[in-house]
Design a protein around this motif. Structure first.
Motif, PDB file in Angstrom:
ATOM      1  N   SER A 165       0.834  -1.227   0.305  1.00 19.63           N
ATOM      2  CA  SER A 165      -0.493   0.047   0.282  1.00 19.63           C
ATOM      3  C   SER A 165       1.024   1.406   0.199  1.00 19.63           C
ATOM      4  O   SER A 165       0.581   2.363  -0.881  1.00 19.63           O
ATOM      5  N   HIS A 198       1.391   2.040  -4.007  1.00 20.02           N
ATOM      6  CA  HIS A 198       0.828   3.074  -3.911  1.00 20.02           C
ATOM      7  C   HIS A 198       0.606   4.121  -3.389  1.00 20.02           C
ATOM      8  O   HIS A 198       0.809   4.844  -4.566  1.00 20.02           O
ATOM      9  N   THR A 199       0.342   4.373  -2.238  1.00 18.53           N
ATOM     10  CA  THR A 199      -0.183   5.259  -1.744  1.00 18.53           C
ATOM     11  C   THR A 199       1.692   6.338  -2.317  1.00 18.53           C
ATOM     12  O   THR A 199       1.006   7.659  -2.660  1.00 18.53           O
ATOM     13  N   ASP A 215      -5.337   1.536  -0.084  1.00 19.08           N
ATOM     14  CA  ASP A 215      -4.719   2.119  -1.377  1.00 19.08           C
ATOM     15  C   ASP A 215      -6.051   1.441  -2.908  1.00 19.08           C
ATOM     16  O   ASP A 215      -6.010   2.476  -3.263  1.00 19.08           O
TER      17      ASP A 215
END
Ligand code: CUV
Ligand code: SF4
Length: 633
Positions: A96, A99-100, A224
Motif C-alpha cells: 500500500s 501505491h500511496t 490503497d
C-alpha cells in the motif's frame, strides 16, 4: 516449448519465444539473468520464511516458530499465527505504501497542472467534475482550473487526514459495502495513517491477535484500493486522458534497429508522459538524426509501459521478467527507471553493452546507474536532458539482436468508462448489457487476472489460465504484467475471440472486442473496483460485489503490492486466487485467510499452485455465485 539457453546447461526452462531467441544469441552470451540465478541458488528457500513463521520484529530474535510446538514459540511468546499475521500485514502495508507514494506524486503533479504550471493540462473535464463531486466540490459556473485546484488540494489532504471520517472515494462503493466497513471499523480514514498504524500494530508487543491485525490490514489495503490507487488512476486520466481502445504492439520485436531505443521502466506516468512529449520535440529528433538514427523509439517495460500503452499506444517491450532480456538485445541506448519492480541486476546486464540505466527519482538509485533527477516543475527540461543522454549513446551501439518476428498486435485501453460505452453504445452507456449477458448465461462471469510475472512458475502461466477461462465463457479483465504477457500470447486482440466458448465468442464478435480487456497498470486495479460496483448498481446480480459471479487472480505475484491488491479485493467482497502465500506455517491464521474471512467480508483468499487448478477454482467459484443468484437454469 521450453529450451535451455546457449552455454548455460542448468538454466531454468524458458517458454517465452522472444526471451529464448535473445538469450540464445552471441550478443547475450555473457548476460546473467534471474533465470540463471534461480538455477544457481542450489538450495531451497528457507522453510520458516516461506511458511510465514520467521519473525525479525525485535532483537530478542530472529525467532523461527513451529506451530503447535511449545518450545518453538517466539522469545516473547508470539505464536505462529501472530507472527504469520504480522508478516502478512506488513506485506500489505509495504504494498500500500508503494501505491500511496506513487499516488502522492500524481496528486502533486495534478496540482501543478491545475495551476497551469509545468507540462500537463486538464484533459478530461467530465471526469474532473465527477471526481470533484465525490469530494463535495461545487462545479457549476466555475473555471476548470479552480475546480481542479480545489480537487488537487482536497485529494492531497486525504493522505494526511487525521479525523476519523472515511476517505472521500469510499462513497463510490455500494451502500451495503460501506455499511459493512463501518460496522467492522475498517473504513480507512487517512491514506498515510493506515500504513503507519499497521506498522505500529505489528511492532513487537502491540497487536497479537490475528483477527484484529487483519482488520487493520483490510483498512490499510482499502486505503490503497479506494484511496491511493483510485486517486492515482482518476487524476492521471484527468491529466493525460481517459484511455479509449487503440491498437498497439507488444514484445521485444518493438525495438527498432535504425532508431534510438529508450525503454521506460517503473511506475509513475509523469516521467513517461514527459518523455513521450519530449521525444516528439524537433530539437530531440534533430539530435537523433545527427547521431545517425532515423528517430526516437520509446518502449515501455512493466507498469509504466502499461500507462503509456493505454493512453498513447506506445509499445511495450516486455513485462517484469523480461526487463533484463530487453537489455540483453544490445539494442537499447538507455533504460530510464523511476520506482518499483526495477531489478538491481539491470545495471549489471547493461555493463555488457553501451546501455545506460538512468535513475530519475531521488527515492530510487542504483550502483552502476546514472542519476538524472526528474523535476516535475521543469518536466520538459528534465525529459530532454534524459533523452539527450540516451540519444548520444546511439553511436556507441555495438552488435545487437532484435527478435523481429516477436511482436504482437493488441487492442488496449479498456477503462471502465470505455467498457460502459462499448457495451451500451455511446448514447445508452451502461453496464446493463454486460449484466444481461451474464444473466442469460452467454457470459458465465468475469475474471480479473492481475499482477506480476515471476520466475517461480512457467512464464506461460497467465496464458494457460486465461485460455481455460475463455473456453468456459468467462470474460477476462487484465492489468499489470499479467496483461503484457497475455498481449504477447495474442489474447488481447479481437481475433482471440476464436479461443472462447461459443457464447462468449458471439458476444465478443458482435461488439468487436477482445475477450481479454486490458484495463491498465497495477494502480488501475481500482478501475476493476469501479466496474464491479457499476455492475452491482445496474441490477440483476445482487446488491454487493460479493454477490457477483466474479473473481480475481494474481497467479505469478511477486511484489508486495499484489498482496495489498489481493487484500483490498477481498475486503471489497471479491474472491482471489493466489499462488503460494507465506502463511502455511500458521494453521489458524491460514484457515482464517482462506475460509474465515468469508463470514466477515463475504470473500476470502484461495491458494493454488498449478495454472489449471487456479482456473478450475475460478470457474467453480463463478458458477457457485451464479447458483446463489438463481441465474443458473
Ligand atoms: Ni505495478 S507490481 S511486476 S510492474 S505487475 Fe509487473 Fe506492475 Fe507486478 Fe511490478
Ligand atoms: Fe521473536 Fe517476539 Fe521478537 Fe518476533 S517479536 S523476534 S517473535 S521475540
Amino acid at each position: 516449448m521450453a529450451i535451455k539457453r546457449n552455454g548455460c546447461e542448468g538454466c531454468t526452462d524458458i517458454t517465452c519465444v522472444s526471451t529464448q531467441q535473445v538469450l540464445s544469441q552471441d550478443v547475450a552470451k555473457n548476460v546473467k539473468t534471474a533465470y540463471d540465478r534461480v538455477k544457481a541458488r542450489g538450495m531451497s528457500a528457507c522453510l520458516f520464511g516461506s511458511s510465514g513463521t520467521c519473525c525479525r520484529n525485535c532483537n530478542m530474535g530472529p525467532c523461527q516458530i513451529i506451530d503447535g510446538v511449545d518450545d518453538m514459540l517466539g522469545i516473547c511468546g508470539a505464536t505462529a499465527d501472530t507472527v504469520a499475521a504480522r508478516n502478512f500485514a506488513r506485506t500489505v502495508a509495504a504494498g500500500s505504501a508503494a501505491h500511496t507514494d506513487h499516488a502522492r506524486e500524481m496528486v502533486k503533479g495534478f496540482i501543478e497542472a491545475a495551476k497551469g504550471e509545468g507540462l500537463h493540462q486538464i484533459k478530461d473535464v467530465d471526469k474532473l467534475k465527477k471526481l470533484a463531486a465525490d469530494f463535495g466540490i461545487v462545479t457549476e459556473e466555475r473555471e476548470v482550473k479552480d475546480i481542479a485546484l480545489e480537487l488537487g488540494e482536497k485529494a492531497l489532504a486525504e493522505f494526511g487526514k487525521q479525523d476519523d471520517a472515511p476517505l472521500s472515494m469510499l462513497k463510490r462503493a455500494t451502500p451495503k459495502r460501506q455499511a459493512l466497513w463501518q460496522k467492522l471499523g475498517i473504513a480507512p480514514r487517512g491514506i498515510d495513517r493506515e500504513v503507519v498504524e499497521m506498522m505500529h500494530r505489528t511492532h513487537m508487543g502491540v497487536d497479537q491477535e490475528y483477527h484484529n491485525l487483519m482488520l487493520q490490514a483490510s483498512r490499510t489495503a482499502l486505503s490503497d484500493g479506494w484511496g491511493a490507487s483510485m486517486l492515482s488512476t482518476e487524476l492521471t486520466d484527468i491529466m493525460f486522458g481517459t484511455p479509449v481502445p487503440r491498437r498497439a504492439i507488444v514484445d521485444l520485436g518493438v525495438l527498432k534497429l535504425d532508431q534510438v531505443n529508450i525503454t521506460v521502466h517503473g511506475h509513475e506516468p509523469l516521467l513517461a508522459e514527459a518523455l513521450c512529449i519530449a521525444a516528439q520535440d524537433p530539437e530531440m529528433l534533430e539530435l537523433a538524426k545527427k547521431q545517425g538514427a532515423k528517430g526516437i523509439n520509446l518502449a515501455g517495460v512493466c507498469c509504466t509501459g502499461n500507462e503509456i500503452l493505454m493512453r498513447r499506444g506506445i509499445p511495450v517491450a516486455g513485462g517484469f521478467v523480461q526487463q533484463e532480456i530487453v537489455l540483453a538485445t544490445g539494442a537499447v541506448e538507455a533504460m530510464v527507471v523511476d520506482v518499483q519492480c526495477v531489478m538491481q541486476s539491470v545495471a549489471e546486464v547493461a555493463k555488457n553493452f553501451h546501455t545506460d540505466i538512468i535513475t530519475t527519482n531521488y527515492r530510487a538509485k542504483m550502483p552502476g546507474g546514472i542519476h538524472i533527477q526528474f523535476e516535475e516543475h521543469e518536466a520538459l527540461n528534465s525529459a530532454k536532458q534524459i533523452l539527450t543522454h540516451a540519444i548520444k549513446n546511439f553511436k556507441k551501439r555495438g552488435k545487437c539482436f532484435i527478435p523481429k518476428e516477436t511482436k504482437m498486435d493488441v487492442v488496449v485501453g479498456f477503462s471502465h468508462e470505455t467498457i460502459n460505452t462499448m457495451l451500451g453504445g455511446r448514447f445508452r452507456a451502461s453496464y446493463r448489457p454486460l449484466n444481461d449477458n451474464i444473466i442469460n448465461g452467454r457470459i458465465r462471469g468475469v475474471a480479473a487476472i492481475v499482477g506480476c510475472d515471476n520466475f517461480k512458475l512457467a512464464d506461460d502461466t497467465h496464458e494457460t489460465i486465461v485460455r481455460e477461462l475463455l473456453k468456459n465463457n468467462i470474460l477476462v479483465l487484465a492489468t499489470g504484467c499479467a496483461a503484457t504477457s497475455l498481449g504477447k500470447a495474442g489474447l488481447l486482440n479481437p481475433e482471440a475471440a476464436r479461443f472462447c466458448g461459443d457464447s462468449l465468442r458471439e458476444v465478443c464478435e458482435t461488439v468487436g472486442m477482445p475477450p481479454v480487456l486490458h484495463m491498465g497498470s497495477c494502480v488501475d486495479n481500482s478501475r476493476i473496483l469501479i466496474a464491479a460496483t457499476e455492475m452491482v448498481r445496474q441490477g440483476g446480480l445482487g446488491d454487493d460485489i460479493s454477490d457477483l459471479p466474479a473473481i480475481g487472480t494474481a497467479p505469478l505475484w511477486m511484489s508486495e503490492k499484489a498482496v495489498a491488491i489481493g487484500q483490498y479485493f477481498v475486503a471489497s467482497g471479491a474472491q482471489v486466487v493466489f499462488q503460494n502465500l507465506p502463511i502455511s506455517g500458521a494453521k489458524n491464521f491460514n484457515k482464517y485467510l482462506t475460509e474465515g474471512l468469508m463470514g466477515e467480508v463475504g470473500a476470502h483468499w484461495n491458494i493454488a499452485s498449478e495454472p489449471l487448478e487456479i482456473a478450475r477454482i475460478m470457474i467453480e467459484k463463478i458458477e457457485a455465485k451464479r447458483d446463489a443468484l438463481g441465474i443458473n437454469k
